[in-house]
Design an enzyme around this catalytic site. Structure first.
Site, PDB file in Angstrom:
ATOM      1  CB  ALA A  63      -0.908   0.002   1.225  1.00  0.00           C
ATOM      2  CD  GLU A 149      15.663  -6.856  16.881  1.00  0.00           C
ATOM      3  OE1 GLU A 149      15.505  -7.927  17.464  1.00  0.00           O
ATOM      4  OE2 GLU A 149      16.187  -5.856  17.410  1.00  0.00           O
ATOM      5  N   GLY A 154      17.724  -0.016  14.215  1.00  0.00           N
ATOM      6  CA  GLY A 154      17.749  -0.529  12.831  1.00  0.00           C
ATOM      7  C   GLY A 154      18.084  -1.998  12.716  1.00  0.00           C
ATOM      8  CB  ILE A 156      21.604  -3.437  16.313  1.00  0.00           C
ATOM      9  CG1 ILE A 156      22.607  -2.508  15.613  1.00  0.00           C
ATOM     10  CG2 ILE A 156      22.262  -4.138  17.492  1.00  0.00           C
ATOM     11  CD1 ILE A 156      23.123  -1.380  16.504  1.00  0.00           C
ATOM     12  N   GLY A 207      22.211  12.677   3.013  1.00  0.00           N
ATOM     13  CA  GLY A 207      20.994  11.889   3.216  1.00  0.00           C
ATOM     14  C   GLY A 207      20.899  11.247   4.592  1.00  0.00           C
ATOM     15  CG  ASP A 221      14.943   8.439  16.063  1.00  0.00           C
ATOM     16  OD1 ASP A 221      14.124   7.902  15.300  1.00  0.00           O
ATOM     17  OD2 ASP A 221      16.046   7.911  16.367  1.00  0.00           O
ATOM     18  CE  LYS A 225      15.635   4.784  16.608  1.00  0.00           C
ATOM     19  NZ  LYS A 225      16.730   5.450  15.867  1.00  0.00           N
TER      20      LYS A 225
HETATM   21  N1  HSE Z   1      16.642   8.740  11.997  1.00  0.00           N
HETATM   22  C1  HSE Z   1      17.097   7.624  12.748  1.00  0.00           C
HETATM   23  C2  HSE Z   1      18.582   7.741  12.995  1.00  0.00           C
HETATM   24  C3  HSE Z   1      16.829   6.292  12.086  1.00  0.00           C
HETATM   25  O1  HSE Z   1      19.205   8.676  12.537  1.00  0.00           O
HETATM   26  O2  HSE Z   1      19.122   6.878  13.669  1.00  0.00           O
HETATM   27  C4  HSE Z   1      15.429   5.852  12.273  1.00  0.00           C
HETATM   28  O3  HSE Z   1      15.091   5.802  13.630  1.00  0.00           O
END
Ligand code: HSE
Length: 447
Positions: A63, A149, A154, A156, A207, A221, A225
């Site tokens: 999607a 996970e 990412g 790991i 990027g 972020d 986590k």
């Molecule tokens: N933007 C995050 C980082 C990756 O730079 O680690 C996704 O959580």
């Protein structure tokens, strides 16, 4: 191997997806970096996964918001669709992969999929850091997997280690670099002497950083986590709002230079701790000075690394790529295989139940601190300044003075001290006539 901890049979009386033969059909919600990389990995590895697990994965629906956009993935006609709800409802979909991010509609789509007896694999940290435990309970009630996970660090394999391998370990502390963007920026500042905005621009050009970098550079972020890590490590519900966070936008080239001169490296750390006696949980994200001999100090560029400190196992370190399409898709694929195998066997992994964590607020946590001050260089100043430390019960471990024409720069490193005491100390120092400028306050971790 399928998710084995707390293995539960499927709950009777719920509609459970009927798997035909060894085919497991996957519906993917979202086809950005991670979604596209996941589709590529599945098509590249279908045969080897079947040979090793007996399950033949097939992506039957993807999607996306814009079906006419040019994409790097090669999909059969009819696979790309616009209606995400239709994918969840589709009888041609056995397992749902959610990589759209954000709270809604992701939450509703996942809840619907679970309610239909479809396992879900998600990379959505924001969602899990807010309503994760509710969704884990919904998955349990439906007798299917909800695996995630890819939501933390990412590629790991940290979550699986915490929920399976370390299940018998009372975890004392998890400490790590869980944001690649900020680690890239801090690495450029440390190694090239770049200032924050130049390092951020380079990260954006390559990027690593988004055009709006707020979520990464302000610690949201990493905070999400950290909430998930704390929940899984301590078995107690911690949400994003419980996490104290400071980002790196206030870290200047002078802070980095000072840290380097003193033998430290500045890193954005996520720290999750549980008091073994009171069971209080403290979760925070902030820049910290790490001694350059500490393994976390050598984690460069966009890499992530997480230290887990257990009771019997001691310290473990997990290292690897915490972001990027392919590493994150690798984590999604591992989860999809587990979910598919479990679905065929009519079983699922359970995280059990979570009580609400009792949160220890930041001002009750302890750390060592570095504080720099510019002061008048005349008799009695050091006495006045150290007096403020003394009556706030903050003990000085090391101090140095550098001349600045008529002024002096004082740099103090404290012994372990309460955050509230150090903040009181800073407020009082600001009011002293002899203090011209209160500079950086950086926590020192891992000394
Ligand atoms: N933007 C995050 C980082 C990756 O730079 O680690 C996704 O959580």
């Amino acid at each position: 191997m399928a998710a084995g901890f707390g293995r539960q049979p499927c709950t009777p009386n719920l509609q459970v997806v009927a798997i035909q033969g060894n085919r497991v059909r996957i519906g993917v919600l979202g086809c950005g970096n991670v979604g596209a990389a996941f589709v590529q990995l599945v098509s590249r590895q279908t045969d080897s996964i079947e040979a090793r697990t007996g399950v033949r994965l097939e992506v039957t629906r993807v999607a996306v918001r814009n079906v006419s956009r040019e994409r790097e993935v090669d999909l059969a006609p009819g696979v790309l669709v616009r209606d995400a709800h239709g994918v969840v409802d589709d009888p041609e979909v056995d397992v749902v992969v959610e990589v759209i991010g954000g709270i809604e509609p992701a939450r509703e789509l996942i809840a619907t999929a679970l309610g239909k007896g479809k396992p879900v694999v998600t990379a959505n940290k924001e969602l899990l850091a807010n309503v994760g435990t509710e969704l884990f309970a919904a998955a349990d009630a439906a007798g299917v997997d909800l695996l995630f996970e890819a939501a933390v660090a990412g590629g790991i394999p940290l979550i699986r280690a915490l929920r399976e391998s370390l299940r018998g370990e009372p975890i004392r502390r998890v400490l790590g670099i869980v944001n690649g963007t900020t680690n890239f920026i801090l690495t450029k500042m440390t190694e090239q002497g770049a200032d924050y905005s130049a390092a951020l621009s380079e990260a954006q050009r390559l990027g690593f950083a988004e055009r709006d970098p707020t979520a990464d550079v302000e610690g949201f972020d990493a905070g999400a986590k950290a909430a998930i890590i704390a929940t899984i490590s301590f078995g107690a519900k911690v949400v994003a709002g419980d996490v104290y966070h400071e980002g790196i936008s206030g870290v200047g080239a002078a802070d980095i230079a000072m840290a380097t001169r003193l033998g430290y490296v500045v890193k954005l750390l996520a720290i999750c701790e549980q008091d073994p006696l009171t069971r209080e949980v403290a979760v925070r994200v902030h820049p910290a000075m790490v001694p350059k001999q500490h393994p976390l100090a050598s984690v460069r560029e966009s890499y992530n690394a997480v230290f887990v400190e257990g009771d019997a196992v001691g310290s473990l370190m997990f290292y690897g790529r915490g972001a990027g399409g392919l590493p994150t898709a690798s984590a999604v694929l591992g989860d999809v295989i587990d979910a598919a195998v479990n679905l065929r066997q009519g079983t699922h992994g359970s995280l059990g139940t979570f009580t609400r964590a009792v949160i220890r607020p930041i001002d009750q946590t302890s750390s060592e601190y570095l504080l720099s001050l510019d002061v008048a260089d005349r008799p009695g100043v050091l006495h006045a300044v150290t007096g403020v430390f003394a009556h706030n019960d903050v003990s000085i471990r090391a101090a140095e003075q550098e001349g600045l024409r008529d002024d002096a720069r004082l740099v103090f490193i404290t012994h372990q001290a309460k955050e509230a005491s150090v903040q009181a100390c800073v407020r009082e120092l600001r009011d002293l006539d002899v203090v011209k400028r209160v500079g950086s306050l950086l926590r020192v971790i891992g000394a």
